[in-house]
Design a protein around this motif. Structure first.
Motif, PDB file in Angstrom:
ATOM      1  N   TRP A   6       0.968  -1.070   0.029  1.00 41.53           N
ATOM      2  CA  TRP A   6      -0.066  -0.002  -0.086  1.00 41.53           C
ATOM      3  C   TRP A   6       0.955   1.352  -0.043  1.00 41.53           C
ATOM      4  CZ3 TRP A   6      -1.035   4.174   3.234  1.00 41.53           C
ATOM      5  CH2 TRP A   6      -2.117   4.933   2.876  1.00 41.53           C
ATOM      6  N   ASP A   7       0.649   2.228  -1.008  1.00 40.74           N
ATOM      7  CA  ASP A   7       1.551   3.322  -1.322  1.00 40.74           C
ATOM      8  C   ASP A   7       0.533   4.341  -1.320  1.00 40.74           C
ATOM      9  OD1 ASP A   7       4.532   4.309  -1.962  1.00 40.74           O
ATOM     10  OD2 ASP A   7       2.968   5.291  -3.153  1.00 40.74           O
ATOM     11  N   ARG A   8       0.950   5.479  -0.724  1.00 40.87           N
ATOM     12  CA  ARG A   8       0.103   6.594  -0.662  1.00 40.87           C
ATOM     13  C   ARG A   8       0.918   7.895  -0.727  1.00 40.87           C
ATOM     14  NH1 ARG A   8      -2.391  10.671   2.864  1.00 40.87           N
ATOM     15  NH2 ARG A   8      -4.187  11.788   2.157  1.00 40.87           N
ATOM     16  N   VAL A   9       0.954   8.747  -1.846  1.00 36.97           N
ATOM     17  CA  VAL A   9       1.767   9.967  -2.038  1.00 36.97           C
ATOM     18  C   VAL A   9       0.777  11.291  -2.186  1.00 36.97           C
ATOM     19  CG1 VAL A   9       3.430  11.045  -3.522  1.00 36.97           C
ATOM     20  CG2 VAL A   9       3.534   8.728  -3.350  1.00 36.97           C
ATOM     21  N   THR A  10       1.101  12.036  -1.627  1.00 35.06           N
ATOM     22  CA  THR A  10       0.174  13.476  -1.540  1.00 35.06           C
ATOM     23  C   THR A  10       1.149  14.647  -2.002  1.00 35.06           C
ATOM     24  OG1 THR A  10       0.186  14.070   0.750  1.00 35.06           O
ATOM     25  CG2 THR A  10      -1.705  12.632  -0.222  1.00 35.06           C
ATOM     26  N   LEU A  11       0.450  15.755  -2.691  1.00 29.65           N
ATOM     27  CA  LEU A  11       1.118  16.951  -2.919  1.00 29.65           C
ATOM     28  C   LEU A  11       0.244  18.142  -2.684  1.00 29.65           C
ATOM     29  CD1 LEU A  11       3.445  18.565  -4.433  1.00 29.65           C
ATOM     30  CD2 LEU A  11       2.070  18.062  -6.561  1.00 29.65           C
ATOM     31  N   ASP A  12       0.670  18.906  -1.699  1.00 29.47           N
ATOM     32  CA  ASP A  12       0.255  20.206  -1.615  1.00 29.47           C
ATOM     33  C   ASP A  12       1.121  21.311  -2.439  1.00 29.47           C
ATOM     34  OD1 ASP A  12      -2.256  19.898  -0.015  1.00 29.47           O
ATOM     35  OD2 ASP A  12      -0.927  19.190   1.511  1.00 29.47           O
ATOM     36  N   GLU A  13       0.643  21.980  -3.272  1.00 31.27           N
ATOM     37  CA  GLU A  13       1.647  22.833  -3.988  1.00 31.27           C
ATOM     38  C   GLU A  13       1.017  24.393  -3.654  1.00 31.27           C
ATOM     39  OE1 GLU A  13       3.790  22.276  -7.909  1.00 31.27           O
ATOM     40  OE2 GLU A  13       1.474  22.929  -8.259  1.00 31.27           O
ATOM     41  N   ALA A  14       1.768  25.319  -3.628  1.00 35.11           N
ATOM     42  CA  ALA A  14       1.258  26.748  -3.441  1.00 35.11           C
ATOM     43  C   ALA A  14       2.196  27.463  -4.465  1.00 35.11           C
ATOM     44  CB  ALA A  14       1.557  27.223  -2.053  1.00 35.11           C
ATOM     45  N   GLN A  33      -3.643  20.270  -5.140  1.00 33.80           N
ATOM     46  CA  GLN A  33      -3.266  19.328  -4.431  1.00 33.80           C
ATOM     47  C   GLN A  33      -3.592  17.971  -5.115  1.00 33.80           C
ATOM     48  OE1 GLN A  33      -6.644  19.881  -1.359  1.00 33.80           O
ATOM     49  NE2 GLN A  33      -4.944  20.541   0.353  1.00 33.80           N
ATOM     50  N   GLY A  34      -2.655  17.032  -4.806  1.00 34.06           N
ATOM     51  CA  GLY A  34      -2.819  15.612  -5.578  1.00 34.06           C
ATOM     52  C   GLY A  34      -2.658  14.620  -4.670  1.00 34.06           C
ATOM     53  N   GLU A  35      -3.268  13.558  -5.180  1.00 33.66           N
ATOM     54  CA  GLU A  35      -3.154  12.121  -4.338  1.00 33.66           C
ATOM     55  C   GLU A  35      -3.137  10.904  -5.220  1.00 33.66           C
ATOM     56  OE1 GLU A  35      -5.355  10.785  -0.501  1.00 33.66           O
ATOM     57  OE2 GLU A  35      -6.519  10.598  -2.204  1.00 33.66           O
ATOM     58  N   TYR A  36      -1.914  10.186  -5.124  1.00 35.42           N
ATOM     59  CA  TYR A  36      -1.843   8.972  -5.824  1.00 35.42           C
ATOM     60  C   TYR A  36      -1.882   7.847  -4.764  1.00 35.42           C
ATOM     61  CZ  TYR A  36      -0.149   6.019  -9.698  1.00 35.42           C
ATOM     62  OH  TYR A  36       0.104   4.876 -10.570  1.00 35.42           O
ATOM     63  N   ILE A  37      -2.718   6.626  -5.101  1.00 35.48           N
ATOM     64  CA  ILE A  37      -2.629   5.462  -4.308  1.00 35.48           C
ATOM     65  C   ILE A  37      -2.467   4.418  -4.875  1.00 35.48           C
ATOM     66  CG2 ILE A  37      -3.938   4.358  -2.453  1.00 35.48           C
ATOM     67  CD1 ILE A  37      -5.365   6.887  -1.584  1.00 35.48           C
ATOM     68  N   THR A  38      -1.698   3.403  -4.476  1.00 33.95           N
ATOM     69  CA  THR A  38      -1.287   2.054  -5.099  1.00 33.95           C
ATOM     70  C   THR A  38      -1.661   1.125  -3.948  1.00 33.95           C
ATOM     71  OG1 THR A  38       0.082   2.944  -6.532  1.00 33.95           O
ATOM     72  CG2 THR A  38       0.128   0.583  -6.384  1.00 33.95           C
ATOM     73  N   GLY A  74       0.769 -14.672 -10.093  1.00 29.16           N
ATOM     74  CA  GLY A  74      -0.216 -13.686 -10.406  1.00 29.16           C
ATOM     75  C   GLY A  74      -0.363 -12.693  -9.379  1.00 29.16           C
ATOM     76  N   ASP A  75      -0.761 -11.258 -10.034  1.00 31.15           N
ATOM     77  CA  ASP A  75      -0.814 -10.269  -9.085  1.00 31.15           C
ATOM     78  C   ASP A  75      -1.988  -9.333  -9.489  1.00 31.15           C
ATOM     79  OD1 ASP A  75       0.316  -8.034 -10.658  1.00 31.15           O
ATOM     80  OD2 ASP A  75       2.047  -9.255 -10.646  1.00 31.15           O
ATOM     81  N   LEU A  76      -2.364  -8.804  -8.529  1.00 30.12           N
ATOM     82  CA  LEU A  76      -3.551  -7.766  -8.364  1.00 30.12           C
ATOM     83  C   LEU A  76      -3.285  -6.098  -8.098  1.00 30.12           C
ATOM     84  CD1 LEU A  76      -6.443  -7.057  -9.404  1.00 30.12           C
ATOM     85  CD2 LEU A  76      -7.079  -7.937  -6.785  1.00 30.12           C
ATOM     86  N   ARG A  77      -3.130  -5.316  -8.987  1.00 30.57           N
ATOM     87  CA  ARG A  77      -2.854  -3.922  -8.651  1.00 30.57           C
ATOM     88  C   ARG A  77      -4.125  -2.858  -8.786  1.00 30.57           C
ATOM     89  NH1 ARG A  77       1.314  -4.245 -11.366  1.00 30.57           N
ATOM     90  NH2 ARG A  77       0.616  -2.737 -13.135  1.00 30.57           N
ATOM     91  N   ARG A  78      -4.272  -1.992  -8.154  1.00 36.01           N
ATOM     92  CA  ARG A  78      -5.390  -1.040  -8.162  1.00 36.01           C
ATOM     93  C   ARG A  78      -4.565   0.283  -7.862  1.00 36.01           C
ATOM     94  NH1 ARG A  78     -10.013   0.763 -10.492  1.00 36.01           N
ATOM     95  NH2 ARG A  78     -10.900   2.523  -9.191  1.00 36.01           N
ATOM     96  N   GLU A  79      -4.725   1.234  -8.871  1.00 34.94           N
ATOM     97  CA  GLU A  79      -3.997   2.626  -9.025  1.00 34.94           C
ATOM     98  C   GLU A  79      -5.130   3.643  -8.970  1.00 34.94           C
ATOM     99  OE1 GLU A  79      -0.112   2.395 -11.278  1.00 34.94           O
ATOM    100  OE2 GLU A  79      -1.606   0.893 -12.031  1.00 34.94           O
ATOM    101  N   THR A  80      -5.069   4.822  -8.286  1.00 34.09           N
ATOM    102  CA  THR A  80      -6.216   5.911  -8.303  1.00 34.09           C
ATOM    103  C   THR A  80      -5.256   7.182  -8.076  1.00 34.09           C
ATOM    104  OG1 THR A  80      -6.547   6.019  -5.827  1.00 34.09           O
ATOM    105  CG2 THR A  80      -7.799   4.633  -7.251  1.00 34.09           C
TER     106      THR A  80
END
Length: 265
Positions: free
Chosen positions: A33-41, A93-98, A123-129
């Motif tokens: 589980w990976d989550r990356v967020t960005l707050d840009e001004a 603002q941005g968010e990327y989750i795997t 096998g593997d299963l991956r969900r990206e948003t």
């Protein structure tokens, strides 16, 4: 233009494994589980409406476009009050989750003169948003010369299957001069992609097809000298921006190596 980015990243991995009975076969399972967020001004922009209003004035308070006027400063043609009146900023603002999980089985299939024939399947299963959220100023071009951006929310589910075979050709007591050890590895992978685009759209991208990979490992004299080689086919699925991003306006930035400043063209 001044950009301040605040990145935050959380990355977790958990794995389990074991042996199947008394055989040489083992199993491995893992979850990521990976989550990356960005707050840009963004600062250093110009309020488009106020700038136009000052240009349209026919009084002494009108903006004079002739002559150098730095943002945040003043000049002989425009006062500091006028400059402050047109200053503006924006935010993004941005968010990327795997989410990803995989399962693999590995073991020996048969005994060959040069060593055991090994196999691996799984096998593997991956969900990206992806969720990009520019503010109203960036969406509506209220601030110049910031790039126009539109919101983008999309997701992708990837299903994959793979198989691998390790074939020993020479090794142990089964070798010849110039071939101390030699082995070949055959592998194949297939992926299927299912997208959830913006505004509830659905895109069945399809399959990558079966993508092969062949590699070898050669030790001509001893284990101190090893040669490796491989050949493979790959498949790259288009990114969310390439598929779903609405057309916008882009001002390319160039960096001046002498002054250390950046300017837009």
């Amino acid at each position: 233009r001044i950009t301040r980015d605040d990145w935050q990243s959380v990355h977790t991995v958990a794995g389990f494994g074991g042996r199947i009975g008394d055989s040489t076969w083992t199993w491995e399972a893992a979850h990521l589980w990976d989550r990356v967020t960005l707050d840009e001004a963004l600062a250093g922009g110009i309020l488009a409406a106020e700038y136009q209003r000052l240009l349209d004035l026919d009084s002494s308070g009108a903006w004079n476009p002739f002559g150098y006027t730095p943002i945040g400063g003043s000049s002989t043609v425009n006062s500091r009050t006028q400059v402050r009146a047109i200053q503006g900023g924006a935010a993004f603002q941005g968010e990327y989750i795997t989410h990803a999980g995989d399962l693999r089985f590995s073991g020996e299939v048969a005994d060959l003169p040069a060593g055991p024939l090994t196999a691996s399947v799984g096998g593997d299963l991956r969900r990206e948003t992806l969720d990009d959220r520019p503010d109203a100023a960036l969406q509506n071009e209220w601030i110049l010369p910031f790039n126009i951006q539109q919101p983008l929310a999309a997701g992708r589910t990837t299903y994959a299957q793979f198989a691998e075979l390790g074939i020993p050709i020479a090794g142990g007591g089964f070798n010849c001069p110039g071939v101390h050890e030699f082995s070949v590895n055959l592998a194949a992978r297939r992926e299927d992609f299912d997208d959830d685009g913006p505004l509830g759209s659905h895109a069945q991208i399809g399959s990558s097809g079966v993508r092969p990979r062949v590699s070898f490992r050669w030790q001509p004299v001893s284990r101190q000298v090893t040669f490796h080689g491989s050949w493979a086919e790959g498949f790259s699925v288009p990114g969310f921006s390439s598929l779903y991003r609405e057309p916008g306006q882009e001002f390319t930035e160039l960096s001046n190596p002498l002054t250390g400043t950046r300017s837009q063209t």
